[in-house]
Scaffold this motif. Structure first.
Motif, PDB file in Angstrom:
ATOM      1  N   THR A  81       0.848  -1.159   0.175  1.00  0.00           N
ATOM      2  CA  THR A  81      -0.009   0.017   0.231  1.00  0.00           C
ATOM      3  C   THR A  81       0.848   1.251  -0.027  1.00  0.00           C
ATOM      4  O   THR A  81       0.631   2.423  -0.686  1.00  0.00           O
ATOM      5  CB  THR A  81      -1.065  -0.044   1.137  1.00  0.00           C
ATOM      6  N   SER A  82       2.068   1.171   0.517  1.00  0.00           N
ATOM      7  CA  SER A  82       2.845   2.332   0.608  1.00  0.00           C
ATOM      8  C   SER A  82       3.389   2.666  -0.638  1.00  0.00           C
ATOM      9  O   SER A  82       3.597   3.908  -1.093  1.00  0.00           O
ATOM     10  CB  SER A  82       4.176   2.184   1.740  1.00  0.00           C
ATOM     11  N   LEU A  83       3.895   1.684  -1.351  1.00  0.00           N
ATOM     12  CA  LEU A  83       4.151   1.808  -2.715  1.00  0.00           C
ATOM     13  C   LEU A  83       3.209   2.164  -3.700  1.00  0.00           C
ATOM     14  O   LEU A  83       3.593   2.992  -4.505  1.00  0.00           O
ATOM     15  CB  LEU A  83       4.781   0.391  -3.279  1.00  0.00           C
ATOM     16  N   LEU A  84       1.796   1.787  -3.172  1.00  0.00           N
ATOM     17  CA  LEU A  84       1.020   2.350  -4.412  1.00  0.00           C
ATOM     18  C   LEU A  84       0.681   3.667  -3.895  1.00  0.00           C
ATOM     19  O   LEU A  84       0.568   4.693  -5.003  1.00  0.00           O
ATOM     20  CB  LEU A  84      -0.354   1.491  -3.846  1.00  0.00           C
ATOM     21  N   PHE A  85       0.778   4.177  -2.822  1.00  0.00           N
ATOM     22  CA  PHE A  85       0.615   5.521  -2.421  1.00  0.00           C
ATOM     23  C   PHE A  85       1.552   6.413  -3.068  1.00  0.00           C
ATOM     24  O   PHE A  85       1.256   7.401  -3.682  1.00  0.00           O
ATOM     25  CB  PHE A  85       0.824   5.610  -0.926  1.00  0.00           C
ATOM     26  N   ALA A  86       3.145   5.967  -2.826  1.00  0.00           N
ATOM     27  CA  ALA A  86       3.825   7.010  -3.545  1.00  0.00           C
ATOM     28  C   ALA A  86       3.771   6.747  -4.870  1.00  0.00           C
ATOM     29  O   ALA A  86       4.274   7.906  -5.591  1.00  0.00           O
ATOM     30  CB  ALA A  86       5.344   5.991  -3.094  1.00  0.00           C
ATOM     31  N   LEU A 130      11.590  13.123  -4.777  1.00  0.00           N
ATOM     32  CA  LEU A 130      10.758  13.471  -3.964  1.00  0.00           C
ATOM     33  C   LEU A 130       9.941  12.326  -3.514  1.00  0.00           C
ATOM     34  O   LEU A 130       9.555  12.027  -2.379  1.00  0.00           O
ATOM     35  CB  LEU A 130       9.715  14.411  -4.606  1.00  0.00           C
ATOM     36  N   ILE A 131       9.513  11.491  -4.599  1.00  0.00           N
ATOM     37  CA  ILE A 131       8.960  10.297  -4.432  1.00  0.00           C
ATOM     38  C   ILE A 131       9.477   9.148  -3.551  1.00  0.00           C
ATOM     39  O   ILE A 131       9.246   8.543  -2.747  1.00  0.00           O
ATOM     40  CB  ILE A 131       8.489   9.659  -5.771  1.00  0.00           C
ATOM     41  N   VAL A 185       7.401   6.612   4.509  1.00  0.00           N
ATOM     42  CA  VAL A 185       6.120   5.617   4.850  1.00  0.00           C
ATOM     43  C   VAL A 185       6.534   4.544   5.053  1.00  0.00           C
ATOM     44  O   VAL A 185       6.075   3.791   6.025  1.00  0.00           O
ATOM     45  CB  VAL A 185       5.113   6.012   3.580  1.00  0.00           C
ATOM     46  N   MET A 186       7.674   3.964   4.520  1.00  0.00           N
ATOM     47  CA  MET A 186       7.865   2.420   4.439  1.00  0.00           C
ATOM     48  C   MET A 186       9.045   2.286   5.513  1.00  0.00           C
ATOM     49  O   MET A 186       9.231   1.196   5.908  1.00  0.00           O
ATOM     50  CB  MET A 186       8.153   1.679   2.995  1.00  0.00           C
TER      51      MET A 186
END
Lengths: 231, 98, 143
Positions: A5-10, C18-19, C26-27
């Motif tokens: 989900t984090s990757l999807l968000f990013a 940025l990404i 987040v991770m």
């Protein structure tokens, strides 16, 4: 699952930003305020480096705010780490080897000269108080890297920092009294491109350089004096 | 100039990925310094020499020193007191470096 | 095959930084790595800001021997980013000082361990026995 989900968000955010970037006027960005500053800046301020003119003259009060943010950060580091000072009976890091000690002694005067040069020529060439101040801080921190038992004199650092910050505000108030604008350039513009030009801008940049240098050197020295955690 | 830019941007992105993926934190700090160094080259290419100087001095130099000092104080990076010769020791006993 | 223009390459680099930084934020599980990811994201934002004033074929905003050499890039984003970089290192030092405090109070910088210990402390402060407050229904289910 969480990583997915984090990757999807990013990825989604990246797609969104790229779509936005595709809408930007690539290649010929319109300049609204920049055009005016480029046009009348050299005559109005007298600095050959127009970035310096923006930092200290057009947006001088922003720079004052930035200095206070830096001061707040440095004070916060001191406050947070105040209870973690290394006690006298604890062993500091081992002393540096011959190469580090010799290089620290050799580089100290050179770094001080380079830092002062960059601070003093901030209105003529790339550079200025921020860059030069960081180099000055590095110069004063380098001997501590070789001899971790030593420490900077924090009273002196605090005095330099306070006096430099006070000088910046006082020059601004002086301009307010004489010209009616806070931090308005004063003292005559001089010949464009010579060292003694651009009025009060070099003085302001010296104050910025000393303040940034003292703050960052004090910050790194505080970190250096913190006790190490047990592994 | 075009291919230099592409190369520098590629180095920047790859080391940014290395910051997240390298298991060793000291190596990750070094990779973040590489990001800043490549970024300062990019700033030179886009005609911002003031910003390039700041990024090189602050991002590549100072921030690396602060991060490594913090790693040392966190106990995440040992100086290896037993495995490596200390500055005062003689180098005779260290064995396989001949 | 036509190459993308220089600006597209640079914008791609800025957005990628940025990404990558946000994904790391987040991770990430290690607090030091979160600080590093924040620095990477900040670098991307700085590049994006300076790029907004870039024009191809323009000169750096510095006068050569008192003359305007030609069209120049916008100096205002450069001045903003100049101060933002120095603020960034101050904020980074503040974050690292907080991480040092966390390491001292809880003995770890891993987020999962930290969260478990934090909950244990909260349970102890609330007077609950450990390991019963979470992952269990609040009341007994009727049989």
């Amino acid at each position: 699952m969480r990583n997915f989900t984090s990757l999807l968000f990013a990825g989604g955010l990246g797609f969104f930003l790229l779509v936005l970037a595709a809408d930007l006027p690539v290649g010929a960005a319109p300049m609204v305020a920049g055009e005016g500053i480029l046009g009348q800046g050299p005559e109005a301020v007298g600095a050959a480096n127009l970035v310096t003119a923006v930092v200290l003259a057009y947006r001088g009060i922003d720079t004052l705010g930035e200095l206070s943010i830096l001061f707040a950060a440095a004070a916060g580091v001191g406050l947070i780490l105040s209870g973690m000072r290394r006690r006298a009976d604890q062993r500091p890091d081992p002393e540096g080897g011959f190469i580090l000690l010799a290089a620290a002694d050799l580089l100290f005067p050179l770094l001080v000269i380079v830092g002062l040069y960059i601070v003093l020529h901030g209105h003529l060439t790339p550079g200025g108080g921020f860059q030069g101040g960081v180099i000055l801080a590095a110069a004063f921190f380098l001997p501590l890297l070789g001899r971790p038992g030593d420490s900077l004199n924090h009273a002196v650092v605090n005095w330099v920092e306070g006096l430099a910050g006070g000088a910046f505000v006082l020059i601004g108030l002086w301009a307010l009294a004489v010209k009616g604008d806070f931090l308005a350039p004063m003292l005559g513009k001089g010949a464009l491109g010579s060292l003694f030009s651009a009025g009060t801008l070099p003085l302001l940049y010296i104050a910025v350089g000393l303040k940034v240098g003292a703050e960052i050197a004090g910050l790194m020295s505080t970190l250096q004096e913190t006790e190490a955690a047990e592994p | 100039m075009y291919w230099i830019t592409v190369l520098v941007v590629a180095i920047m992105i790859l080391s940014a990925l290395a910051v997240l993926l390298l298991p060793n934190l000291l190596a990750a700090v070094a990779a973040s310094s590489v990001v800043s160094l490549a970024l300062s080259v990019v700033f030179v290419i886009i005609r911002a020499p003031d910003v390039a100087m700041t990024e090189a001095a602050v991002g590549a130099g100072l921030s690396g020193v602060i991060l490594v000092l913090a790693l040392r104080r966190l106990g995440l990076w040992g100086l290896g007191d037993d495995n490596h010769p200390r500055p005062g020791d003689s180098l005779q006993g260290s064995g396989d470096d001949a | 095959m036509t190459l993308p223009p220089l600006e597209i390459v640079l914008y791609t680099g800025a957005v990628s930084l940025l990404i990558i930084g946000l994904a790391g934020l987040v991770m990430g599980d290690n607090l030091v790595r979160l600080v590093l990811a924040l620095a990477v994201a900040e670098a991307g934002v700085n590049l994006l800001l300076v790029l907004s004033g870039f024009r191809q074929g323009a000169f750096a905003p510095i006068l050569l021997e008192g003359r305007v050499p030609g069209p120049m890039v916008d100096p205002i984003p450069q001045a903003l980013v100049l101060t933002a970089i120095v603020i960034g290192v101050g904020v980074q030092a503040l974050a690292l000082a907080l991480v040092l405090r966390v390491r001292r109070a809880y003995g770890t910088v891993e987020m999962r361990t930290l969260r478990a210990r934090l909950h244990e402390d909260l349970d102890a402060a609330a007077g609950l026995p450990p390991e019963t407050s979470r992952n269990a229904p609040a009341v007994e289910r009727p049989a």
